[in-house]
Design a protein around this motif. Structure first.
Motif, PDB file in Angstrom:
ATOM      1  N   ILE A 146      -7.628  -0.245  -1.805  1.00  0.00           N
ATOM      2  CA  ILE A 146      -7.088  -0.016  -0.676  1.00  0.00           C
ATOM      3  C   ILE A 146      -7.328   1.242   0.067  1.00  0.00           C
ATOM      4  O   ILE A 146      -7.929   1.572   1.089  1.00  0.00           O
ATOM      5  N   LYS A 147      -7.283   2.220  -0.949  1.00  0.00           N
ATOM      6  CA  LYS A 147      -7.722   3.609  -0.574  1.00  0.00           C
ATOM      7  C   LYS A 147      -9.074   3.878  -0.366  1.00  0.00           C
ATOM      8  O   LYS A 147      -9.544   4.714   0.529  1.00  0.00           O
TER       9      LYS A 147
ATOM     10  N   GLU B  48     -11.295   1.494   0.964  1.00  0.00           N
ATOM     11  CA  GLU B  48     -11.513   0.961   2.182  1.00  0.00           C
ATOM     12  C   GLU B  48     -10.853   1.791   3.340  1.00  0.00           C
ATOM     13  O   GLU B  48     -11.705   1.953   4.302  1.00  0.00           O
ATOM     14  N   TYR B  49      -9.927   2.195   3.205  1.00  0.00           N
ATOM     15  CA  TYR B  49      -9.331   3.245   4.133  1.00  0.00           C
ATOM     16  C   TYR B  49      -9.836   4.486   4.365  1.00  0.00           C
ATOM     17  O   TYR B  49     -10.175   4.818   5.719  1.00  0.00           O
ATOM     18  N   HIS B  50     -10.417   5.060   3.475  1.00  0.00           N
ATOM     19  CA  HIS B  50     -11.295   6.524   3.643  1.00  0.00           C
ATOM     20  C   HIS B  50     -12.789   6.289   3.614  1.00  0.00           C
ATOM     21  O   HIS B  50     -13.220   7.116   4.534  1.00  0.00           O
TER      22      HIS B  50
ATOM     23  N   GLN C 142     -10.168  -6.784   1.519  1.00  0.00           N
ATOM     24  CA  GLN C 142      -9.201  -5.697   2.181  1.00  0.00           C
ATOM     25  C   GLN C 142      -9.570  -5.552   3.719  1.00  0.00           C
ATOM     26  O   GLN C 142      -8.978  -5.307   4.692  1.00  0.00           O
ATOM     27  N   ARG C 143     -11.006  -5.432   3.997  1.00  0.00           N
ATOM     28  CA  ARG C 143     -11.563  -5.156   5.378  1.00  0.00           C
ATOM     29  C   ARG C 143     -11.034  -6.304   6.290  1.00  0.00           C
ATOM     30  O   ARG C 143     -10.642  -5.770   7.503  1.00  0.00           O
TER      31      ARG C 143
ATOM     32  N   VAL D  55      -7.426  -5.655   7.041  1.00  0.00           N
ATOM     33  CA  VAL D  55      -7.135  -4.584   7.899  1.00  0.00           C
ATOM     34  C   VAL D  55      -7.653  -4.937   9.320  1.00  0.00           C
ATOM     35  O   VAL D  55      -6.850  -4.940  10.373  1.00  0.00           O
TER      36      VAL D  55
ATOM     37  N   PHE E  72      -3.207  -3.869   7.391  1.00  0.00           N
ATOM     38  CA  PHE E  72      -3.219  -2.680   6.824  1.00  0.00           C
ATOM     39  C   PHE E  72      -3.803  -1.671   7.942  1.00  0.00           C
ATOM     40  O   PHE E  72      -4.476  -2.065   8.652  1.00  0.00           O
TER      41      PHE E  72
ATOM     42  N   GLU F  27      -6.197   0.888   9.746  1.00  0.00           N
ATOM     43  CA  GLU F  27      -7.536   1.205   9.837  1.00  0.00           C
ATOM     44  C   GLU F  27      -7.794   2.900   9.549  1.00  0.00           C
ATOM     45  O   GLU F  27      -7.064   3.547   9.944  1.00  0.00           O
ATOM     46  N   GLY F  28      -8.414   3.134   8.723  1.00  0.00           N
ATOM     47  CA  GLY F  28      -8.640   4.529   8.531  1.00  0.00           C
ATOM     48  C   GLY F  28      -9.715   5.104   8.832  1.00  0.00           C
ATOM     49  O   GLY F  28     -10.636   4.594   9.697  1.00  0.00           O
TER      50      GLY F  28
ATOM     51  N   HIS G  19     -13.962   3.991   8.917  1.00  0.00           N
ATOM     52  CA  HIS G  19     -14.617   2.776   9.560  1.00  0.00           C
ATOM     53  C   HIS G  19     -15.272   3.059  10.793  1.00  0.00           C
ATOM     54  O   HIS G  19     -15.292   4.127  11.289  1.00  0.00           O
TER      55      HIS G  19
END
Length: 101
Positions: A30-31, A33-35, A83-84, A87, A92, A94-95, A98
């Motif tokens: 999760i982290k 994919e976010y960052h 995970q994408r 999002v 979740f 979007e970080g 992306h």
């Protein structure tokens, strides 16, 4: 008590390590994919291949634990792309990692 009659904890240790690996990689995916977005897949590939290679050159329970970590890393590549999609569906946030098409 001889060796056959004594208890061994190898199965318990492997089970706990697998449980902890899953628990570790879930938020890690999760982290990541976010960052960094799905571009971080190659980090999981390198970690997985490194652990699997290391398991070939170690003995006993360490080999097993490295194998568990290695295959958990490889499985995380699939989870990263899933995970994408989560999002994209809005489950979740979007970080900053992306890219906009």
């Amino acid at each position: 008590m001889n060796r056959k009659e004594s208890m061994t904890f190898t199965g318990i240790i492997i089970g706990a390590a697998t449980f902890l690996a899953i628990g570790l990689f879930h938020p890690l995916v999760i982290k990541a994919e976010y960052h960094m977005g799905v571009r971080s897949w190659w980090l999981f590939l390198l970690a997985g291949m490194g652990c699997i290679t290391g398991s070939l050159f170690t003995a006993s329970i360490l080999s097993i634990l490295l194998g568990v970590l290695g295959f958990s890393s490889l499985w995380s590549i699939l989870e990263l792309f899933k995970q994408r999609k989560r999002v994209d569906r809005g489950c979740f946030p979007e970080g900053p990692g992306h890219r906009k098409c």
